[in-house]
Write a protein that holds these residues in place. Sequence first.
Motif, short mmCIF file in Angstrom:
data_model
loop_
_atom_site.label_atom_id
_atom_site.label_comp_id
_atom_site.label_asym_id
_atom_site.label_seq_id
_atom_site.Cartn_x
_atom_site.Cartn_y
_atom_site.Cartn_z
N ASP A 1 47.75 33.72 32.19
CA ASP A 1 46.54 32.83 31.88
C ASP A 1 45.59 33.38 30.53
N GLY A 2 46.28 34.68 30.01
CA GLY A 2 45.70 35.19 29.19
C GLY A 2 44.73 36.37 29.50
N ASN A 3 44.31 36.31 30.49
CA ASN A 3 43.29 37.08 31.13
C ASN A 3 43.79 38.23 32.25
N GLY A 4 43.31 39.64 31.98
CA GLY A 4 43.85 40.61 32.79
C GLY A 4 43.66 40.25 34.14
N ASP A 5 43.89 40.90 35.14
CA ASP A 5 43.48 40.50 36.36
C ASP A 5 44.03 41.93 37.55
N LEU A 6 43.31 41.91 38.77
CA LEU A 6 43.52 42.91 39.71
C LEU A 6 45.09 43.01 39.97
N ALA A 7 45.68 41.89 40.05
CA ALA A 7 47.18 42.02 40.38
C ALA A 7 48.08 42.79 39.32
N GLY A 8 47.58 42.24 38.19
CA GLY A 8 48.29 43.06 37.05
C GLY A 8 47.95 44.27 36.73
N ALA A 9 46.72 44.91 37.00
CA ALA A 9 46.32 46.10 36.98
C ALA A 9 47.14 47.06 38.12
N ARG A 10 47.27 46.28 39.25
CA ARG A 10 48.03 47.07 40.21
C ARG A 10 49.46 47.34 39.81
N THR A 11 50.11 46.63 39.12
CA THR A 11 51.41 46.89 38.75
C THR A 11 51.54 48.01 37.59
N ARG A 12 50.29 48.22 37.10
CA ARG A 12 50.46 49.18 36.18
C ARG A 12 50.01 50.73 36.57
N TYR B 1 40.38 57.42 34.32
CA TYR B 1 40.66 56.15 33.21
C TYR B 1 39.87 55.05 33.43
N GLN B 2 39.39 54.66 32.36
CA GLN B 2 38.79 53.29 32.53
C GLN B 2 39.46 52.10 32.34
N ILE B 3 39.55 51.42 33.22
CA ILE B 3 40.38 49.89 32.98
C ILE B 3 39.32 48.89 32.55
N TYR B 4 39.19 48.35 31.60
CA TYR B 4 38.64 47.07 31.24
C TYR B 4 39.50 45.90 31.85
N VAL B 5 39.12 45.45 33.14
CA VAL B 5 40.22 44.74 33.75
C VAL B 5 40.62 43.57 33.05
N ARG B 6 39.71 42.68 32.39
CA ARG B 6 40.13 41.50 31.48
C ARG B 6 41.03 41.71 30.56
N SER B 7 41.43 43.23 30.08
CA SER B 7 42.27 43.58 28.92
C SER B 7 43.26 44.47 29.38
N PHE B 8 43.53 44.73 30.50
CA PHE B 8 44.41 45.70 30.76
C PHE B 8 45.85 44.94 31.08
N ALA B 9 46.13 44.22 32.22
CA ALA B 9 47.31 43.74 32.40
C ALA B 9 47.27 42.08 33.13
N ASP B 10 47.89 41.24 32.68
CA ASP B 10 47.87 39.71 33.06
C ASP B 10 49.07 39.64 33.87
N TRP C 1 38.63 53.95 36.75
CA TRP C 1 37.22 53.20 37.04
C TRP C 1 37.62 51.90 36.59
N LEU C 2 37.18 50.62 37.42
CA LEU C 2 37.34 49.34 37.12
C LEU C 2 36.03 48.73 36.71
N THR C 3 35.79 47.93 35.59
CA THR C 3 34.91 47.30 35.19
C THR C 3 34.54 45.96 36.18
N PRO C 4 33.60 45.38 36.05
CA PRO C 4 33.17 44.58 36.87
C PRO C 4 34.16 43.24 37.08
N PHE C 5 34.75 43.05 38.39
CA PHE C 5 35.67 42.00 38.56
C PHE C 5 34.87 41.05 39.71
N TYR C 6 33.87 40.80 39.91
CA TYR C 6 33.06 40.18 40.94
C TYR C 6 32.76 38.75 40.09
#
Length: 545
Positions: free
Chosen positions: A51-62, A38-47, A75-80
């Motif tokens: 702040d309106g931007n998805g983030d790793l903490a939000g993705a973790r909760t989902r 499953y591809q996670i586009y990090v900025r658009s998955f869960a905030d 699969w996480l898109t770039p979060f660097y």
Amino acid sequence: MTQQETPSAPTAAPAGRAGRAGRPNRAAAGWWRDAVIYQIYVRSFADSDGDGNGDLAGARTRLPYLAGLGVDAVWLTPFYASPQADGGYDVADYRTVDPMYGVLADAEEFIREAHRLGLRVIVDIVPNHTSDRHPWFQQALAGGSGRERYHFRPPSPEPPNDWESVFGGPAWTRTPDGSWYLHLFAPEQPDLNWEHPEVRAEFEDILRFWLDRGVDGFRIDVAHGMVKAPGMPDIGHGEQAKLIGKQILPFFDQDGVHDIHRAWRKLLDSYDTDGNGDRIGVAEAWAPTPERLALYVRPDELHQAFNFHFLACAWDAGELREAIDQSADALGAVGAPATWVLGNHDVVRPRTRYGSLARARAAALLSLALPGAAYVYQGEELGLPEVTDLPDAARQDPAFQRTAGQDGLRDGCRVPLPWSGDAAPYGFGADGSWLPQPADWGGLTVAAQEGDPGSTLALYRAALKLRRGLDGPLAWEESPEGVLAFRRGDGFRCIVNTGAREVGVPVAGGTRLLLGSGPVAAPVEGVLRVPADTCVWWGTHVPSP
């Protein structure tokens, strides 16, 4: 390069980690051969912070949602660290998490939690180019040493050749001292020179950095682009982006890329302590033929390569069958599995591309019935359409500002996911989302589809559960025009009608409907009536693994 903070202890990812409750472990050896990722586009998955931007903490909760969906990996898109000139594919520091997405500890905690739930984690790596804010490039611009790490050329009145950026416009930009540098994408993404040993050594160290933190593999961005033809010859005509994936270009799909991938395979295998081959490389490779694509997944190279030929097919039985056969033949010749994909963060969503939700649901069942691995882009399991009416001021795709390149409309498939509620931001975050969500998405949220047996979410959950019992090669069966029919093993058939009218297909006695992408009536006198734009899984009971 710097790290944001002192990292916590690495999270090892041993093969055979515990499966999630209620689901037995799958064999660790070759897990990627039939995995659903499953591809996670990090900025658009869960905030998580509003702040309106998805983030790793939000993705973790989902992550429990994804475990319940039935996928094997994410699969996480770039979060660097990145200036975000191209959605994070312009990396300034590969060992640091961008503040938009959190800190390094958030990435490590995401990996740990995914592993606890039985999910593997693949991260994006971007080796063709860096950000123009990368310390190496900043040093090069300042006149220091290191220009040889990129493709710089001496001052001249015209660009060094006629190459065009994939995003449109020239692939060369002039620096203040009159020199030129190559960027196959945006000017903010200068191409690295992979002939330089420091580049190769640096990326091997980057891979080790993330492997030591427990990642299970890498999706390699522009895996076909790191090596350029000697002398960088002219191509001779314009609109070069239209040639990608149709012919070998002097900047793409050069044979030299395979030496890099062989070296990376050795590195991945060095983390394989028990012979199960659980750390993988996935090529984003545009190649002109299935045979050229198969070169990326030879036994001593990468494990998977996205099947863009299948993705590009029209909703046509003949075209789909040809792509399936060509892929199976080419990949089978090198002992590699096919990797089926219907969408990602760069292409129009299937519901819109195929012309209807019914076709997108049917295509999903078709792809999940095929032997090999499959990728699901976030939102496909909800039946989300492409957002085609975003205001120009909201768009952030760099190609939108340029001409003669990609269509510049990739933002439409990147609109944040709707989780709950009747109005934006639909549970994505507290106050809003970085791209506006449509006002009519209330019925497409996860919460709205929960418990609805006719929902697209229910279809995906059922398909992924049944898929675990599928085994055996594909064998085509005779079928009417516009229909694909095949079997796998002794007890499973897939029938998909791409035509405009209902068709009758003979079915054997003692078999039954397993799953349909739309309503299907019981067979009459041994004939199953398959409606237009519908896929049916039919046969004896497919056992759970």
